[in-house]
Design a protein around this motif. Structure first.
Motif, PDB file in Angstrom:
ATOM      1  N   LEU A 144      42.528  55.846  36.414  1.00 14.60           N
ATOM      2  CA  LEU A 144      43.348  54.786  36.995  1.00 14.60           C
ATOM      3  C   LEU A 144      44.616  55.429  37.540  1.00 14.60           C
ATOM      4  O   LEU A 144      45.371  56.073  36.798  1.00 14.60           O
ATOM      5  N   ASP A 145      44.821  55.290  38.864  1.00 10.56           N
ATOM      6  CA  ASP A 145      45.950  55.933  39.539  1.00 10.56           C
ATOM      7  C   ASP A 145      45.988  57.437  39.246  1.00 10.56           C
ATOM      8  O   ASP A 145      47.056  58.030  39.031  1.00 10.56           O
ATOM      9  N   GLY A 146      44.787  58.039  39.202  1.00  5.99           N
ATOM     10  CA  GLY A 146      44.682  59.475  39.015  1.00  5.99           C
ATOM     11  C   GLY A 146      44.725  59.948  37.579  1.00  5.99           C
ATOM     12  O   GLY A 146      44.516  61.140  37.308  1.00  5.99           O
ATOM     13  N   MET A 147      44.955  59.044  36.639  1.00  7.54           N
ATOM     14  CA  MET A 147      45.028  59.411  35.225  1.00  7.54           C
ATOM     15  C   MET A 147      43.734  59.008  34.525  1.00  7.54           C
ATOM     16  O   MET A 147      43.338  57.834  34.561  1.00  7.54           O
ATOM     17  N   SER A 148      43.060  59.978  33.882  1.00  5.12           N
ATOM     18  CA  SER A 148      41.825  59.689  33.167  1.00  5.12           C
ATOM     19  C   SER A 148      42.088  58.770  31.982  1.00  5.12           C
ATOM     20  O   SER A 148      43.080  58.950  31.258  1.00  5.12           O
ATOM     21  N   ILE A 149      41.188  57.806  31.799  1.00  2.00           N
ATOM     22  CA  ILE A 149      41.293  56.865  30.688  1.00  2.00           C
ATOM     23  C   ILE A 149      40.259  57.254  29.642  1.00  2.00           C
ATOM     24  O   ILE A 149      39.077  57.426  29.958  1.00  2.00           O
ATOM     25  N   GLU A 150      40.689  57.397  28.411  1.00  2.00           N
ATOM     26  CA  GLU A 150      39.774  57.774  27.331  1.00  2.00           C
ATOM     27  C   GLU A 150      38.918  56.572  26.929  1.00  2.00           C
ATOM     28  O   GLU A 150      39.441  55.539  26.490  1.00  2.00           O
ATOM     29  N   LEU A 151      37.604  56.718  27.106  1.00  2.00           N
ATOM     30  CA  LEU A 151      36.663  55.646  26.793  1.00  2.00           C
ATOM     31  C   LEU A 151      35.520  56.188  25.947  1.00  2.00           C
ATOM     32  O   LEU A 151      35.138  57.356  26.079  1.00  2.00           O
ATOM     33  N   THR A 152      34.970  55.329  25.099  1.00  2.00           N
ATOM     34  CA  THR A 152      33.723  55.685  24.415  1.00  2.00           C
ATOM     35  C   THR A 152      32.578  55.567  25.420  1.00  2.00           C
ATOM     36  O   THR A 152      32.743  55.015  26.516  1.00  2.00           O
ATOM     37  N   GLN A 153      31.386  56.081  25.038  1.00  2.00           N
ATOM     38  CA  GLN A 153      30.243  56.003  25.939  1.00  2.00           C
ATOM     39  C   GLN A 153      29.900  54.551  26.265  1.00  2.00           C
ATOM     40  O   GLN A 153      29.618  54.217  27.425  1.00  2.00           O
ATOM     41  N   LYS A 154      29.905  53.679  25.272  1.00  2.00           N
ATOM     42  CA  LYS A 154      29.564  52.277  25.508  1.00  2.00           C
ATOM     43  C   LYS A 154      30.627  51.584  26.350  1.00  2.00           C
ATOM     44  O   LYS A 154      30.302  50.744  27.201  1.00  2.00           O
ATOM     45  N   GLU A 155      31.889  51.926  26.137  1.00  2.00           N
ATOM     46  CA  GLU A 155      32.943  51.362  26.977  1.00  2.00           C
ATOM     47  C   GLU A 155      32.758  51.801  28.419  1.00  2.00           C
ATOM     48  O   GLU A 155      32.927  50.998  29.348  1.00  2.00           O
ATOM     49  N   PHE A 156      32.418  53.064  28.604  1.00  2.00           N
ATOM     50  CA  PHE A 156      32.177  53.565  29.965  1.00  2.00           C
ATOM     51  C   PHE A 156      30.984  52.853  30.598  1.00  2.00           C
ATOM     52  O   PHE A 156      31.062  52.396  31.748  1.00  2.00           O
ATOM     53  N   ASP A 157      29.874  52.736  29.854  1.00  2.00           N
ATOM     54  CA  ASP A 157      28.680  52.068  30.385  1.00  2.00           C
ATOM     55  C   ASP A 157      28.990  50.627  30.767  1.00  2.00           C
ATOM     56  O   ASP A 157      28.551  50.135  31.818  1.00  2.00           O
ATOM     57  N   LEU A 158      29.735  49.943  29.913  1.00  2.00           N
ATOM     58  CA  LEU A 158      30.076  48.548  30.184  1.00  2.00           C
ATOM     59  C   LEU A 158      31.006  48.447  31.399  1.00  2.00           C
ATOM     60  O   LEU A 158      30.821  47.579  32.260  1.00  2.00           O
ATOM     61  N   ALA A 159      31.975  49.350  31.492  1.00  2.00           N
ATOM     62  CA  ALA A 159      32.898  49.324  32.629  1.00  2.00           C
ATOM     63  C   ALA A 159      32.164  49.550  33.940  1.00  2.00           C
ATOM     64  O   ALA A 159      32.384  48.832  34.927  1.00  2.00           O
ATOM     65  N   VAL A 160      31.260  50.532  33.973  1.00  2.00           N
ATOM     66  CA  VAL A 160      30.491  50.812  35.190  1.00  2.00           C
ATOM     67  C   VAL A 160      29.662  49.596  35.575  1.00  2.00           C
ATOM     68  O   VAL A 160      29.604  49.212  36.750  1.00  2.00           O
ATOM     69  N   TYR A 161      29.033  48.967  34.585  1.00  2.00           N
ATOM     70  CA  TYR A 161      28.196  47.803  34.887  1.00  2.00           C
ATOM     71  C   TYR A 161      29.037  46.645  35.428  1.00  2.00           C
ATOM     72  O   TYR A 161      28.615  45.940  36.352  1.00  2.00           O
ATOM     73  N   LEU A 162      30.223  46.450  34.882  1.00  2.00           N
ATOM     74  CA  LEU A 162      31.106  45.398  35.391  1.00  2.00           C
ATOM     75  C   LEU A 162      31.499  45.671  36.847  1.00  2.00           C
ATOM     76  O   LEU A 162      31.449  44.772  37.695  1.00  2.00           O
ATOM     77  N   PHE A 163      31.870  46.920  37.143  1.00  2.00           N
ATOM     78  CA  PHE A 163      32.259  47.254  38.512  1.00  2.00           C
ATOM     79  C   PHE A 163      31.077  47.153  39.483  1.00  2.00           C
ATOM     80  O   PHE A 163      31.271  46.935  40.678  1.00  2.00           O
ATOM     81  N   GLN A 164      29.855  47.299  38.959  1.00  2.00           N
ATOM     82  CA  GLN A 164      28.668  47.169  39.799  1.00  2.00           C
ATOM     83  C   GLN A 164      28.211  45.711  39.942  1.00  2.00           C
ATOM     84  O   GLN A 164      27.291  45.439  40.702  1.00  2.00           O
ATOM     85  N   SER A 165      28.870  44.797  39.220  1.00  2.00           N
ATOM     86  CA  SER A 165      28.419  43.395  39.208  1.00  2.00           C
ATOM     87  C   SER A 165      29.554  42.436  39.524  1.00  2.00           C
ATOM     88  O   SER A 165      29.750  41.433  38.815  1.00  2.00           O
ATOM     89  N   PRO A 166      30.340  42.676  40.582  1.00  2.00           N
ATOM     90  CA  PRO A 166      31.472  41.794  40.867  1.00  2.00           C
ATOM     91  C   PRO A 166      31.019  40.387  41.243  1.00  2.00           C
ATOM     92  O   PRO A 166      30.067  40.206  41.988  1.00  2.00           O
ATOM     93  N   GLY A 167      31.696  39.408  40.676  1.00  2.28           N
ATOM     94  CA  GLY A 167      31.422  38.012  41.016  1.00  2.28           C
ATOM     95  C   GLY A 167      30.263  37.389  40.275  1.00  2.28           C
ATOM     96  O   GLY A 167      30.052  36.183  40.382  1.00  2.28           O
ATOM     97  N   LYS A 168      29.513  38.173  39.514  1.00  2.00           N
ATOM     98  CA  LYS A 168      28.338  37.640  38.820  1.00  2.00           C
ATOM     99  C   LYS A 168      28.732  37.043  37.475  1.00  2.00           C
ATOM    100  O   LYS A 168      29.601  37.567  36.773  1.00  2.00           O
ATOM    101  N   LEU A 169      28.063  35.948  37.102  1.00  3.80           N
ATOM    102  CA  LEU A 169      28.212  35.405  35.762  1.00  3.80           C
ATOM    103  C   LEU A 169      27.363  36.252  34.819  1.00  3.80           C
ATOM    104  O   LEU A 169      26.148  36.371  35.006  1.00  3.80           O
ATOM    105  N   LEU A 170      28.002  36.824  33.829  1.00  2.37           N
ATOM    106  CA  LEU A 170      27.317  37.727  32.910  1.00  2.37           C
ATOM    107  C   LEU A 170      27.405  37.163  31.500  1.00  2.37           C
ATOM    108  O   LEU A 170      28.497  37.091  30.918  1.00  2.37           O
TER     109      LEU A 170
END
Length: 229
Positions: A144-170
């Motif tokens: 974020l703004d060039g600074m790496s954010i420390e995430l667990t594997q599941k947090e990373f997987d969930l974040a990627v899926y959210l960014f890949q699913s904009p506007g969808k009801l999940l």
């Protein structure tokens, strides 16, 4: 590309995996529909290759399950011994992107996979830039703004899926199955906990162009705010 292959004929399965390996792809094989569904629930694959005729279910049932639980971000190719129009139409209507008639030919298979990878943007841009967020899937890194954010594997997987699913009801159940798998020994409170952590760590409050909205009694919706990104 990391590919899941569902083929009940072990000789054919080994041959397909060999062809994929020669084409520079990594493949994991499954011989039954139940094994395949369990496998794609646990791991993230770039491509699914599904045999149409199966011993324990049907190809169209597996495709429908994949589309319902994994969405439309992953391309699906059907393998079928039948080339009649009705079979092809049924496969495509079930959610397949393409089909190959058996006996499949290695050059054609690899060419069709390459075409799908271009269509879906797989392998072309491993680093995603979404406003101030930089998502490097290969390196499992979000900045974020060039600074790496420390995430667990599941947090990373969930974040990627959210960014890949904009506007969808999940729904919570959908996110639980998609990220943790059908047989995970966790409940939907785990989803809420991880979403809350991501909201704080990645500042998904709208101030950086993206916001997680809770949907009462259901789950979440991830939205782009304003014109950022």
């Amino acid at each position: 590309m990391y590919t899941a292959v569902l083929e009940d004929d072990t000789d054919q399965l080994d041959l397909i995996r060999l062809w994929l390996g020669q084409g520079g792809h990594q493949a994991k094989g499954f011989s039954t529909g139940s094994e395949f569904i369990a496998g794609i629930s646990r791991e993230r694959f770039d491509l699914l290759i599904i045999d149409w005729m199966l011993p324990d279910t049907s190809g169209d049932a597996v495709i429908r399950w994949a589309r319902e639980h994994l969405g439309w971000e992953v391309p699906i190719v059907v393998l079928t011994a039948r080339d009649d129009e009705q079979t092809v139409l049924t496969a495509l209507k079930s959610g397949a992107d393409d089909y190959l008639v058996k006996p499949a030919r290695p050059a054609e298979m690899l060419a069709r996979i390459e075409a799908l990878s271009r269509r879906y943007g797989i392998g072309g841009a491993p680093v995603l830039h979404l406003g101030p967020y930089e998502i490097d899937i290969q390196r499992v890194r979000i900045a974020l703004d060039g600074m790496s954010i420390e995430l667990t594997q599941k947090e990373f997987d969930l974040a990627v899926y959210l960014f890949q699913s904009p506007g969808k009801l999940l729904s919570r159940d959908h996110l639980l199955n998609r990220i943790w798998g059908l047989n995970a020994d966790v409940d939907t409170r785990t989803v809420d906990t991880h979403v809350s952590r991501l909201r704080k760590k990645l500042r998904l409050d709208g101030s950086n162009g993206w916001k997680v909205f809770p949907v009462y009694g259901y789950g979440y919706r991830f939205e782009r705010i304003g014109a950022e990104g």
